[in-house]
Design an enzyme around this catalytic site. Sequence first.
Site: not given
Length: 660
Positions: A205, A455, A508, A544
């Site tokens: 990303d 990740e 998230y 994160e």
Amino acid sequence: MAIWLFSFVSGLFLLHFSIALILINKEVPQSRGMLYPRESETREVRSLDGIWNFVRSDQANPTQGVREEWYSKDLSKSGPTIPMPVPASYNDITTDNLRDHVGTVWYDRKFFAPRSWAVDQRVWLRFGSVHYEAYVWVNGQKVVKHEIGHLPFEAEVTHLLKYGAENRVTVMCDNALIQTTVPQGRITELPNDEGMTIVQSYTFDFFNYAGIHRSVHLYTTPKTFIEEVVVTTNLSKDNVGGEVLYSVKFNGSAINEADNALYVRAQLYDREGKLVANGTSDAQLSGSLQVDNVNPWWPYLMHPEPGYLYQLEVKLHASNDELLDVYRLKVGLRTLSWSNATFQINGRPVYFRGFGRHEDADVRGKGLDNALMVRDFNLLKWIGANAYRTSHYPYSEESMQFADEHGIMIVDECPSVDAENYNQELLGKHKSSLEQLIHRDRNHPSVVMWSIANEPRTREMNADSYFQLVANLTRSLDKTRPITAAIATPWTDDKAGRFLDIISFNRYNAWYSNTGRLDMVTKKVVEEAVAWNKKYNKPVIMAEYGADTLEGLHLQPAYVWSEEFQTEVFARHFKAFDILRKKGWFIGEFVWNFADFKTAQSYTRVGGNKKGVFTRARQPKASAHLLRKRYFALARELDDSSFPEDLFTYIADMGKTENA
Ligand code: GCB
């Protein structure tokens, strides 16, 4: 070189068949030299930064320049060139679609080599980083090839230069990412309005900025010179006595045949320039220096004088005492230790208050920019952070030096992001990226942890043997720092955590899962952190969390993308972190992200990823003020530091002066 058109086919092959392969542990190539270029009485440094000439290749014909030997003459003789700044990404400089170019581009420039360099020395050409793959020629002669961005490389060019005359350096840079590059990507050929076109895609990303990203230097060394210096430090239990252990490698022959007994004189100076220790090496050019009443290296806000650095002066001598070479570097004295519950610096437990970041800015892309770097450190200190992760690749050497000086702890990440489809070639390059990173950053006191991936798809079949090999290599190269990886695979399926020392997880809540549900954050964060800790019995960090936020968008009650929502998401996480901190093994919180940054085009991204606490122009969003209060409150509670005067805005007397 630009082999991606061919590897495209083999990439597909690997995709389908690699899961059946057994991964073999092969040796990785060992880096040499690469000390940061510094002037001394025996060394000169010249910058080749500036405006270079630039040509983009025809996307459909990426090897044309090599076949036509564009490097054998000025690039302008092979076709029209445009001016291109170095260092910078080339993508956002022009007004056409250079941004989305896939494949090779060319750079060249002229420079003078002074006559004085012809005598009794060597000349080196060093690149701070070229993304992704670089081929370098000097005066038409091939000098060096390097693959993997964000890492330095160099070559000796003594024999290729014309002294007292003009020389030419030519660079071909290839940005193509395939299944065997680090990071991975895919190249596909798709029909467009004109016929067929090449398209680069990747799952990670951030925008695949490319070009000569960091400074280019020419530097000189004596014929026999200091090639490497490795430093480790120890402190006594009470942090009063210190020890600097150094080990030096030289390159070149001794002064005469009989003289193979070189030695090193090492001198350590404090911040005021006072000599505090000195000594002579053994025959292997290693030695130790003892420091009394040491000023240890402390992180920001953990001590009134954070980031204390000494200067180590290394002098290489011939056995007849002739001084051959001098190199100086900054040294911070500190110890690291960790257990299944804590991480300690100088014997004191650390709680990380930090960020995931990116090297990213408008116009410059990932190009080194001192103004931006200094601004970013000012903001880190303003907000009370004590750490960041170099998500998702090694950051500039200049920023590592800055972190040393300001006491900012670094979780140093290699360029592996979203790894999948594990195969032998990928493993080799992934390991090599860590070898190069550790070689480059091993002397920085700010580096307190290695992150071996972001990740990775750790539920895949080969993930366990792959990460065992990657972790083993990392540990074999540096036993003084713990290893982590930022994992997003659910803890139930993860196969990599058992090879790490510290578990970092990315999640998230209220954004990618249960979007908008602020009432579904706190409990979930606590439950997940507890589950990771239960599974592996190791310290845990939330590496994160966050929410995309458009600056200036205000919606009450909070609604996704608004400043209110980001602030609320943070507050719900803070609550979880405070519950977790009491458990004893939860050691840090890292917001995603420090600043807004550019990504590939997608309908989930408005001009890029907007999870920044700061805008891309480095101005605070509302959440920054909240985070600042939290980080300083944590610093006061845990490290006894004081509040900045402007932390709380005056609202009302609140009855304080009633009886005054
Ligand atoms: C992640 C990635 C990071 C992304 C972030 C996001 O998990 O590690 O690179 O930018 O999520 O905002 O989606």
